[in-house]
Write an enzyme that holds these catalytic residues in place. Structure first.
Site, mmCIF file in Angstrom:
data_model
loop_
_atom_site.group_PDB
_atom_site.id
_atom_site.type_symbol
_atom_site.label_atom_id
_atom_site.label_comp_id
_atom_site.label_asym_id
_atom_site.label_seq_id
_atom_site.Cartn_x
_atom_site.Cartn_y
_atom_site.Cartn_z
ATOM 1 N N CYS A 92 0.864 -1.178 0.000
ATOM 2 C CA CYS A 92 0.000 0.000 0.000
ATOM 3 C C CYS A 92 0.903 1.231 0.000
ATOM 4 O O CYS A 92 1.643 1.441 0.963
ATOM 5 C CB CYS A 92 -0.896 -0.026 1.232
ATOM 6 S SG CYS A 92 -1.991 1.382 1.289
ATOM 7 N N HIS A 94 -0.085 4.616 -0.486
ATOM 8 C CA HIS A 94 -0.571 5.750 0.312
ATOM 9 C C HIS A 94 -0.273 5.464 1.779
ATOM 10 O O HIS A 94 0.048 6.369 2.549
ATOM 11 C CB HIS A 94 -2.081 6.006 0.095
ATOM 12 C CG HIS A 94 -2.953 5.341 1.111
ATOM 13 N ND1 HIS A 94 -3.563 4.112 0.925
ATOM 14 C CD2 HIS A 94 -3.258 5.704 2.390
ATOM 15 C CE1 HIS A 94 -4.227 3.780 2.027
ATOM 16 N NE2 HIS A 94 -4.072 4.716 2.929
ATOM 17 N N CYS A 242 -4.299 6.438 -5.230
ATOM 18 C CA CYS A 242 -3.789 5.069 -5.080
ATOM 19 C C CYS A 242 -2.343 4.980 -5.589
ATOM 20 O O CYS A 242 -2.093 5.029 -6.795
ATOM 21 C CB CYS A 242 -4.668 4.039 -5.793
ATOM 22 S SG CYS A 242 -4.203 2.341 -5.368
#
Ligand code: PYC
Length: 317
Positions: A92, A94, A242
């Site tokens: 991930c 972010h 994203c």
């Protein structure tokens, strides 16, 4: 654990609108090894953190959790395991930006370059003097171009399959209007595409599950080159552009000859917040995406999990 309760220290942030809840301490022991090797330990001993920390009544479904770990790699300041309402995430970006701002908030790091181990590899995060964070992501690439899938209610939908730390199906210029007041239409479409890919047995390389669908359209204004809507596993959309999705997009643009080293791509989210991206080429069609964004710490708390609480482990629907 204290008495019969868990007391979990967390720090919250959002990255361009998308929330991250970093578990600082208080989580069960999930074992040693690389981050990838610790994933089964998370599932066995710490999976309850997902609904307890991210679901109601303490959180909400769009939150991404980040378990801060020590890393056995000498060059890394830490390791991290990401999770959401549906399960573990490969990666991930972010959340990596949120983690960096969290580490700055706790005084563990200052401006400069920091290596962080994720389950899919080591990334280099630079905390910039202006407070933004640039992540040099894991090698990313377009795996297949213009793959057709039959989506009930929509007919044939074509998209690229690309890796940016997660597997993405990237659809350009098709589907519902890309507008902030059209989240439910966009959610229905992207979830239908995700289901259709699964039913048709269409996957990433080596059977990797495509668990993110990304729709692109023209930018809303001159701040960016393109606007997206990204559906994550678990049915929540990404409020940020994203980071792994932007990485996948950069890889596709590079493979298509539309982005060269030194070019800047500004990707806006459905909320019109922006990540800035560029690439460093590797062999073949692989690139290292460089993605820059901003995050803000917006909470620090001790989550108490009292097993006598009927909703100790969240309200599951
Ligand atoms: O920024 O990579 C990302 C991401 C994945 C899921 C939610 N955000």
């Amino acid at each position: 654990m204290s008495g019969n309760s868990y007391r979990i220290n967390v720090i919250d942030s959002h990255t361009e609108g998308e929330p991250t809840r970093v578990v600082i301490d208080g989580a069960p022991d999930i074992g040693t090894g690389t981050m990838a090797e610790r994933l089964p330990g998370f599932v066995e001993h710490a999976d309850f953190l997902r609904p307890a920390l991210l679901g109601e009544p303490r959180g909400f479904e769009a939150m991404v959790g980040a378990l801060l770990c020590d890393s056995e790699l000498e060059e890394c300041v830490c390791g991290v395991i990401f999770f959401n309402n549906a399960g573990l995430l490969n990666h991930c970006l972010h959340g990596t930006i949120g983690l960096v701002k969290t580490l700055e908030f706790t005084g563990k790091i200052t401006a400069g370059e920091h290596r962080i181990e994720t389950p899919v590899g080591v990334v280099t995060a630079t905390l910039n003097p202006d407070g933004s964070v640039t992540v040099a992501n894991v090698p990313s690439y377009r795996y297949r171009e213009s793959v057709a899938v039959e989506v009930p209610g929509w007919g044939e939908v074509k998209g690229d399959i690309a890796w940016g730390g997660n597997w993405f199906f990237l659809v350009e210029g098709f589907g519902p209007e890309l507008a902030q007041d059209n989240i439910s239409g966009l959610s229905d479409f992207t979830l239908a595409v995700m289901d259709a890919l699964e039913s048709a047995g269409i996957s990433g390389e080596n059977g990797g599950r495509i668990d993110h669908v990304e729709v692109f359209g023209p930018p809303a204004d001159e701040k960016s080159d393109s606007r997206n809507f990204v559906m994550c596993p678990g049915g929540e959309y990404d409020r940020s552009p994203c980071g792994t999705g932007t990485s996948a997009k950069l890889a596709c643009l590079y493979d298509a000859g539309k982005l060269k080293p030194g070019d800047i791509w500004r990707q806006s989210s459905i909320l019109n917040t922006v990540f800035t991206g560029s690439i460093e080429p590797l062999e073949g069609n692989r690139v290292i995406p460089l993605v820059t964004g901003r995050a803000w710490v917006n909470g620090q708390s001790v989550i108490v999990i009292d097993p006598n609480d009927p909703f100790a482990f969240g309200i599951t629907r």
